[in-house]
Design an enzyme around this catalytic site. Structure first.
Site, PDB file in Angstrom:
ATOM      1  N   GLU A 125      69.056   0.223  22.748  1.00  0.00           N
ATOM      2  CA  GLU A 125      68.638  -0.656  23.841  1.00  0.00           C
ATOM      3  C   GLU A 125      67.125  -0.880  23.708  1.00  0.00           C
ATOM      4  O   GLU A 125      66.384   0.087  23.538  1.00  0.00           O
ATOM      5  CB  GLU A 125      68.941  -0.025  25.189  1.00  0.00           C
ATOM      6  CG  GLU A 125      70.410   0.196  25.461  1.00  0.00           C
ATOM      7  CD  GLU A 125      70.620   0.903  26.791  1.00  0.00           C
ATOM      8  OE1 GLU A 125      70.252   0.321  27.835  1.00  0.00           O
ATOM      9  OE2 GLU A 125      71.134   2.033  26.779  1.00  0.00           O
ATOM     10  N   ARG A 178      74.915  14.979  19.899  1.00  0.00           N
ATOM     11  CA  ARG A 178      73.559  14.434  19.942  1.00  0.00           C
ATOM     12  C   ARG A 178      72.560  15.541  19.635  1.00  0.00           C
ATOM     13  O   ARG A 178      72.888  16.735  19.716  1.00  0.00           O
ATOM     14  CB  ARG A 178      73.268  13.832  21.315  1.00  0.00           C
ATOM     15  CG  ARG A 178      73.171  14.857  22.430  1.00  0.00           C
ATOM     16  CD  ARG A 178      72.963  14.209  23.778  1.00  0.00           C
ATOM     17  NE  ARG A 178      71.757  13.400  23.794  1.00  0.00           N
ATOM     18  CZ  ARG A 178      71.396  12.626  24.807  1.00  0.00           C
ATOM     19  NH1 ARG A 178      72.165  12.544  25.879  1.00  0.00           N
ATOM     20  NH2 ARG A 178      70.285  11.926  24.756  1.00  0.00           N
ATOM     21  N   LYS A 192      64.810   8.721  27.937  1.00  0.00           N
ATOM     22  CA  LYS A 192      63.841   7.619  27.951  1.00  0.00           C
ATOM     23  C   LYS A 192      63.146   7.528  29.301  1.00  0.00           C
ATOM     24  O   LYS A 192      61.961   7.189  29.385  1.00  0.00           O
ATOM     25  CB  LYS A 192      64.545   6.303  27.641  1.00  0.00           C
ATOM     26  CG  LYS A 192      64.825   6.080  26.168  1.00  0.00           C
ATOM     27  CD  LYS A 192      65.368   4.681  25.946  1.00  0.00           C
ATOM     28  CE  LYS A 192      65.665   4.433  24.478  1.00  0.00           C
ATOM     29  NZ  LYS A 192      66.240   3.086  24.261  1.00  0.00           N
TER      30      LYS A 192
END
Length: 777
Positions: free
Chosen positions: A35, A262, A272
């Site tokens: 993104e 992850r 983020k």
């Protein structure tokens, strides 16, 4: 097929199996879909290397795609920064650069199709009401009062949403799936929302935007992606991913989603939102602050792409999340910089040294190699030596410890590449602090000539008058605790010594013209990088990438706990404390073996698991990792579980459910877990039902058999019940059944899931599949 090295992980096995079976026409297409709402971090680097590496190894390609479906948070700056970082890591997408916004028209057409086929509806309730109606893990959802709007009305409302007639939040498009579905994400999820915001690429052309779970599978399908690789938090989303593709296809190739663990790294945050807070609150200098875990920050600190690749190889690709020791990243960074960094000398906190018997005004130019331990690499530079020098302030002690090998009153040391000197006198200031040292040198002790001359240790140094002033930034870990995310406010865990600036540092003359981006090992100090932003010609600014392995550091910390020795205080702004000694890193298996060696009871259990229980070596190693795990497993065996079954479910499932909790802290004790495993051994649970039951027991406890009965999970072999479930599911999904019979064979998974839900999850999946295929003809 590519000549690139073949990766060895479960995802590579999936790709190889697909190629062997001729799936996807032999194509391998992966993608990296960030993104554009922030900079990439080290967790993204693992995904980038994995996706590009897999495709390269099997002759495929990787797309770079920006998932730009939220115009409120996206910026062109992020798009450009992400492309730069991916290129730097070695990602080559060729002509395959895509944006979600490239497919907005096709996505909308899919939404119209779902509405037309009665599989989606417009809901005009508030977001809070919709959220409440969806229920929870233990509470079924409630149908929206607008769920049964006529198709024509839904089409009209969707088109009015697109035309901008509704304000933000006034209407959403929802899939019509199942409000009692055990996966909460499948309870009529949102597909489109109204958002009047200017998009960085499409401007004001759209005022409705697709939700991630709708856009993601459609982007993959539109691009021809074959293997859609996500992190584990998207595992629950896979069912919705498949639903979207199954109801908007057929697609060729038909993408499949796979998940891997992850990267969670100690002493780091990678949200983020939290990284943006650090930037916005000016806790750091920006997204590329060298303390940040962003790729841009690591690049500016001096970490190389090769080091990140080595780190990714070191930690591998796992199926379960775990916290990775930051020491592995530091190990990979040091190992990489060790072989690429020429040696030079810098003094961070100078202490003046006068050599009293040196000829006045004489300057001797020493020819010192850039690679003193590897003469075959060649190259050298001239380093001036004279009667006025600087050494590191920490390299002198008035009252040294017993094993001190640096300078002290009356002691000798060798100056690297030069001569042996002896400290004869200490010059003090009015307050008693050490201002300078007066020494003498041995003219016959020059390195290479009088090298046999012994001295206490070897120190780095620079010429006082001919060295170059430099700004040296000493970076350390940004956070002082291993898991800052676990704290109430992660900001409170910021390490106050994560950056100290030594503006009085001096470097040897050869570094004056070092180009921005140059790397050097400053002898005995660490690995340093000429800052690519703030360096100017003739005046580089040095960032410490990482410290050296320094076995003296541990002794220095021990000494700090003892009564303080009489060392002079620093007047410079202090540099960060030396990093912990980088002792050789042990693997986890080695650590467990050492623990057993120190614990005879654990060692005996480990031997018992191998010899008497005949467990695989890896299972025995993990079960005997600590007394708590071993005791839990032993209790399960005592309760009647087969050792192999208990080991499999404990290591593969229960450990993941426990997360950071000890097994003893679970509401399911070892004996209860053993009774659960006995139900599996008795064939009373299907694998899917067993996973559901174990999740319930780990979360809420209870007696396994009673919970199994209460949840209706016991395996049923009743042919009549199965036939009834088939009839009910096919009646509810008549359109999908008709499309399957017409040739859309990919809908089998949808229909199979519907029958399994009607059967309460207690039916055998293989038996259901066979009966369903027979029923469909």
């Amino acid at each position: 097929m590519s000549d690139a090295p073949r990766p060895r992980n479960f995802l590579a096995e999936i790709v190889e199996a697909d190629l062997a079976a001729g799936r996807n026409g032999g194509r391998v297409v992966t993608r990296f879909p960030p993104e554009p709402n922030g900079y990439l971090h080290i967790g993204h680097s693992k995904s980038i290397l994995l996706n590009f590496g897999l495709a390269r190894a099997y002759g495929g390609r990787t797309h770079l795609r920006f998932d730009d479906t939220n115009p409120v948070t996206e910026e062109t700056e992020y798009v450009e920064a992400i492309q730069d970082d991916v290129r730097w890591l070695g990602g080559d997408w060729g002509g395959h650069l895509y944006f979600a916004s490239d497919f907005f028209d096709r996505m909308y057409a899919c939404a119209e199709r779902l509405v037309r086929e009665g599989l989606a509806y417009v809901d005009t309730q508030s977001q809070e009401t919709i959220r409440e109606q969806r229920g929870s893990f233990d509470r079924p959802g409630v149908n929206s009062p607008f769920r049964d709007r006529p198709v024509a009305e839904n089409q009209d409302l969707l088109r009015r949403m697109k035309a901008g007639e509704f304000p933000d939040g006034a209407a959403v498009l929802r899939a019509k799936i199942d409000m009692s579905h055990p996966n909460v994400l499948m309870r009529d999820p949102l597909l489109y929302r109204v958002r009047h915001a200017r998009h960085h690429r499409t401007g004001d052309a759209w005022c409705i935007y697709p939700m991630y779970d709708f856009a993601h599978p459609l982007e993959d399908a539109c691009e021809g992606v074959t293997h859609s690789i996500c992190t584990l938090e998207f595992e629950s989303n896979r069912e919705l991913y498949d639903w979207v593709l199954d109801h908007t296809g057929p697609w060729d190739p038909r993408p499949r989603q796979y998940e891997f663990a992850r990267l969670a790294l100690g002493y780091t945050v990678m949200s983020k939102r939290k990284l943006l807070r650090l930037v916005n609150e000016q806790r750091v200098s920006g997204w590329d602050d060298p303390r940040m875990p962003t790729v841009a920050g690591m690049r500016r600190r001096g970490v190389t792409a090769e080091a990140l690749r080595d780190f990714a190889d070191l930690i591998g690709v796992a199926k379960n999340n775990s916290l990775v020791d930051i020491g592995k990243l530091e190990f990979a960074t040091r190992a990489d910089l060790e072989r690429r960094s020429p040696r030079a000398m810098a003094v961070i906190h100078p202490l003046a040294v006068s050599i009293e018997n040196w000829p006045a005004g004489k300057v001797e130019e020493l020819d010192l190699p850039w690679w003193p331990g590897e003469p075959e690499r060649g190259g050298s530079r001239k380093v001036p030596f004279g009667g006025e020098l600087f050494i590191e302030r920490d390299d002198f002690a008035l009252d040294p410890p017993k094993d001190w090998k640096r300078l002290a009153p009356g002691r000798e040391v060798r100056l690297a590449g030069a001569y042996v000197i002896r400290c004869d006198e200490v010059v003090r200031g009015p307050d008693g602090d050490v201002r300078a040292l007066r020494c003498t040198y041995d003219p016959a002790s020059r390195t290479g000539e009088g090298a046999a001359r012994r001295a206490g240790g070897t120190l780095h140094w620079v010429h006082a008058g001919l060295s170059v002033p430099a700004e040296v930034r000493m970076y350390d870990r940004l956070f002082a605790v291993e898991q800052p995310d676990a704290e109430e406010d992660f900001i409170a865990t910021i390490n106050p010594d994560s950056l100290t600036v030594a503006k009085g540092a001096r470097v040897e003359p050869a570094l004056r013209d070092a180009a921005p981006g140059s790397r050097y090992q400053f002898l005995r100090q660490g690995y340093f990088f000429a800052d690519p932003v703030d360096s100017v010609p003739g005046a580089p600014v040095w960032n410490r990438t990482i410290t050296l392995k320094d076995t003296w550091s541990a002794r220095a910390r021990e000494a700090a706990a003892a009564p303080r020795r009489a060392r002079e205080p620093r007047r410079e702004e202090p540099a960060a404390a030396p990093a912990a000694p980088a002792a050789p890193r042990r693997s986890r298996a080695e650590a467990r073996a050492e623990l057993r060696a120190a614990n005879p009871a654990l060692a005996a259990r480990h031997a018992h698991y191998l010899s008497a229980l005949r467990l695989p070596a890896d299972d025995a190693d993990l079960l005997a990792a600590d007394p708590g795990t071993a005791a839990y497993f032993d209790a399960a065996i005592a309760a009647g579980a087969r050792p192999a079954t208990a080991a499999k479910w404990l290591l593969n499932d229960l450990a993941g459910l426990a997360g950071d909790r000890d097994l003893a802290a679970l509401p399911l004790d070892g004996a209860g877990f053993g009774r659960f495993a006995a139900l599996v051994d008795a064939g009373r649970l299907t694998p899917a039902a067993a996973k559901t039951l174990l999740g319930e027991l780990a979360a809420r406890g209870g007696e396994p058999e009673a919970r199994m009965q209460a949840l209706g999970l016991e395996r049923r072999e009743d042919a009549g019940a199965l036939e009834a479930a088939l009839e009910k599911a096919l009646a509810a999904h008549a359109a999908e059944a008709a499309r399957y019979r017409a040739g859309e064979k990919k809908l089998l998974g949808v229909l199979l899931g519907a029958v399994m839900r009607e059967a309460g999850g207690a039916a055998d999946a293989a038996q259901v599949r066979a009966a369903l295929q027979k029923k469909l003809g």
